[in-house]
Design an enzyme around this catalytic site. Structure first.
Site, short mmCIF file in Angstrom:
data_model
loop_
_atom_site.label_atom_id
_atom_site.label_comp_id
_atom_site.label_asym_id
_atom_site.label_seq_id
_atom_site.Cartn_x
_atom_site.Cartn_y
_atom_site.Cartn_z
N ASN A 173 0.85 -1.19 0.00
CA ASN A 173 0.00 0.00 0.00
C ASN A 173 0.88 1.24 0.00
O ASN A 173 1.88 1.32 0.71
CB ASN A 173 -0.91 0.04 1.23
N TYR A 177 -0.22 10.25 4.28
CA TYR A 177 -0.67 10.52 5.64
C TYR A 177 0.26 11.56 6.27
O TYR A 177 1.46 11.57 6.01
CB TYR A 177 -0.61 9.24 6.50
N ARG A 178 -0.30 12.40 7.11
CA ARG A 178 0.55 13.37 7.80
C ARG A 178 1.42 12.64 8.82
O ARG A 178 1.05 11.60 9.37
CB ARG A 178 -0.31 14.44 8.47
N TRP A 191 -2.69 7.26 10.91
CA TRP A 191 -3.39 6.26 10.10
C TRP A 191 -4.86 6.24 10.50
O TRP A 191 -5.23 5.65 11.52
CB TRP A 191 -2.76 4.88 10.31
N ASP A 286 -6.17 20.94 10.02
CA ASP A 286 -6.34 20.07 8.87
C ASP A 286 -7.13 20.73 7.74
O ASP A 286 -7.49 21.90 7.82
CB ASP A 286 -7.03 18.77 9.30
#
Length: 486
Positions: A173, A177-178, A191, A286
Site C-alpha cells: 500500500n 498521511y501526515r 493512520w 487540517d
C-alpha cells in the site's frame, strides 16, 4: 499529451514549471514555523505560482510547495492539457460489458493496467540512496518540516508517501498521511480508521510483529498524486502511476526494511512501527479548516535515512479551502468519473465541491426515468467505497451543469419540498469530521432537486422553465456589436 515523456523526478517537474513561468523562487530566508504557511496561504488564494523556498531557516534543503495549486499545474503534473483527458482515456478502454459494482471497478482498473503493462521496474542503484544515514546519524531535523498553524502539536511532514505491506498477503500500500515529528528519529503515523495502512498495522499487531514502513518525500508528481488516489485496496498504486505516466516507475529496495521505494525520491525514511505502541498525535490544522484533536496513534522509529546529494523537500499546506489540495481533489473527480459510472451507472456527471473538502458534499446529475430515481442514486452513492463518507448529496436533472454552482443552487433551493424530497439517514463519516456528535459516524442528507413526477405524488404539473425563444437569441447574437455592448 502536454509533453512526450513523464517527469523523471521532482527536480525535473520544478524545471518544467520554471520554464512555463509557473515557479517563483523565494531567495530570502523564511522560517518553516508559521511564516512559510502564511506566505503559501496568501499565494494559493491569489492563484499564484508554485514556490521554492531556497533558504528555510530550519533544515538542510529547499522547500517546494504549492506545486499542484492551480488546474493548469495539476494538469502539467499529470502530463495532460486538461484533466478530463485521463478520464476519457479510461472511459475509452473500460468497456460496458464489464460487470457493474465494486467488482467491476476492480476488473476495470485491472484491465487498464494489464493492457498498458506498466508494473514498477526494480533497479539496483538509485539517486535516493546517494547519501545514507543510519542509527545515531538519523536526524529528522535535517528536514525543513512545517509548523503550519499556531496551535499545531509541533512539526509535521505533510507530503510523505508511506509504504507498508500486508503482513500475510504481502500486498503493498502507498498512502499519503501526515507525519508528526516527535523527536530526532520518531514520527507519529496518522493512520485513520478507513485507511489500508491501518489494516496492515492491525494484522501486524495481532501477530505481535513489527510493521516495516518506508516514507518517500519529494517523488515525481505522478507518483505523488497516485498516493492520494482512492484506489481499491487490491490495486497497486504504482501500477496506476505507471498507467498515468505511460512508463514504468523505477523502484529500489530499501536498505534496512523489506520494502521498495521510488528510485528518484528526494528523501527516504526507513523504520518500524512496534506493536502496541502509541503516542499522542496532534493537534493539527487540517483540511477541514479546524484543528483535529489529540489522539493516540502508532509511532515510526526511523532507523535509516537516505537522500539525494542535493535534495528538495516537498510539502503542502492544509486549512480551510481554498488550498493546494483543491486541484488535487478535482483531478481525482475527473479521473475517476468513468469508474464511478461503472459503480453507479445512473450518474451522468458529478462534482465534489472543494469548499466541502471533497467529502462533505456531492452534486450528481441523472437522467431521471422513474419515481424516486434520485433516492435510489443517493443510496447507491452511500454504498460506493470512499463516497460512503459523503454527508450531503444533491441530485439534479441532466440538463443542469453540476459544476455551475449558481445553477445547482437555483435548483436545490427552488425545486425542493422538504417534506417529500429530503432523505435523512446515518452512516460512516470521515475520521476528521468534527461536526458528528460521535466519531466515525453521523447524520447524512440527500436532496432531490430534480423535476418531480406525478408517480411521486406531485400532481400540480411541473412548470416549464422560462427561456428565451431561440430565434431571438440568434438575432441578438448577430446584432450584439450594433448595440455598442461588445
Amino acid at each position: 499529451m502536454a509533453r512526450g515523456f513523464p517527469y523523471t523526478d521532482l527536480k525535473d517537474f520544478l524545471a518544467a514549471l520554471e520554464k512555463a513561468g509557473e515557479l517563483h523562487r523565494v531567495r530570502a530566508p523564511v522560517d518553516p514555523t508559521l511564516e512559510m504557511s502564511e506566505i503559501v496561504t496568501r499565494v494559493v488564494r491569489q492563484r499564484g505560482k508554485a514556490l521554492l523556498f531556497e533558504k528555510p531557516t530550519r533544515g538542510d534543503m529547499p522547500v517546494a510547495i504549492n506545486l499542484f495549486g492551480t488546474p493548469r499545474r495539476m494538469a502539467m503534473a499529470l502530463g495532460v492539457d486538461d484533466l478530463d483527458e485521463i478520464g476519457q482515456r479510461i472511459g475509452a478502454m473500460v468497456k460496458p460489458e464489464l460487470p457493474v459494482g465494486w467488482s467491476g471497478i476492480r476488473e476495470g482498473i485491472g484491465k487498464l493496467l494489464q493492457l498498458k503493462s506498466v508494473p514498477p521496474k526494480r533497479v539496483k542503484t538509485a539517486p535516493c540512496q546517494e547519501k545514507v544515514y543510519k542509527g545515531a546519524e538519523v536526524d529528522l531535523g535535517r528536514l525543513p518540516g512545517l509548523w503550519t498553524w499556531p496551535d499545531d502539536g509541533g512539526i509535521f511532514h505533510n507530503y510523505g508517501l508511506t509504504h507498508t505491506k500486508h503482513p500475510e498477503t504481502g500486498k503493498r500500500n502507498l498512502g499519503l498521511y501526515r507525519l508528526q515529528q516527535h523527536g530526532r528519529d520518531t514520527l507519529g503515523m496518522h493512520w485513520q480508521i478507513h485507511k489500508d495502512s491501518t489494516a496492515h498495522h492491525a494484522v501486524a499487531e495481532r501477530r505481535n510483529e513489527r510493521l516495516p514502513v518506508a516514507v518517500a518525500i519529494g517523488c515525481d508528481p505522478v507518483v505523488s498524486y497516485s498516493a492520494s488516489a482512492p484506489l481499491p485496496g487490491d490495486i497497486d498504486e504504482y501500477l496506476f502511476a505507471g498507467f498515468l505516466r505511460g512508463e514504468r516507475v523505477e523502484m529500489v529496495d530499501c536498505l534496512t526494511v523489506p520494502l521498495q521505494v521510488p528510485a528518484n525520491a528526494q528523501v527516504v525514511l526507513e523504520g518500524y512501527v512496534e506493536p502496541g505502541e502509541r503516542l499522542p498525535e496532534g493537534p493539527f490544522g487540517d483540511h477541514t479548516g479546524f484543528y483535529t484533536p489529540v489522539e493516540p496513534f502508532p509511532v515510526l522509529h526511523v532507523e535509516c535515512m537516505t537522500m539525494q546529494k542535493n535534495p528538495v523537500y516537498h510539502s503542502i499546506i492544509t486549512s480551510k479551502p481554498p488550498q493546494e489540495d483543491g486541484p488535487i481533489g478535482k483531478a481525482t473527480e475527473r479521473i475517476f468519473l468513468p469508474l464511478i459510472k461503472m459503480l453507479v451507472p445512473d450518474i451522468v456527471d458529478y462534482d465534489l465541491p472543494a469548499a466541502g473538502g471533497f467529502h462533505n458534499c456531492l452534486i450528481v446529475s441523472i437522467n431521471k426515468r422513474y419515481p424516486k430515481h434520485a433516492q435510489k442514486v443517493m443510496n447507491a452513492v452511500w454504498g460506493a467505497h470512499l463516497l460512503s463518507l459523503t454527508k450531503l448529496i444533491v441530485i439534479v436533472d441532466d440538463d443542469c451543469d453540476v459544476h455551475d454552482y449558481a445553477e445547482v443552487a437555483w435548483r436545490a433551493f427552488g425545486n425542493v419540498d422538504y417534506a417529500h424530497d429530503l432523505l435523512l439517514t446515518s452512516g460512516p463519516v470521515d475520521h476528521l469530521d468534527h461536526a458528528s456528535y460521535q466519531q466515525f459516524w453521523g447524520g447524512k442528507a440527500g436532496i432531490d432537486a430534480t423535476r418531480k413526477l406525478s408517480a411521486e405524488g406531485y400532481h400540480r404539473g411541473w412548470p416549464e422553465e422560462a427561456r428565451m425563444a431561440p430565434d431571438v437569441v440568434s438575432l441578438v447574437d448577430k446584432r450584439w456589436k450594433e448595440y455598442g455592448l461588445a
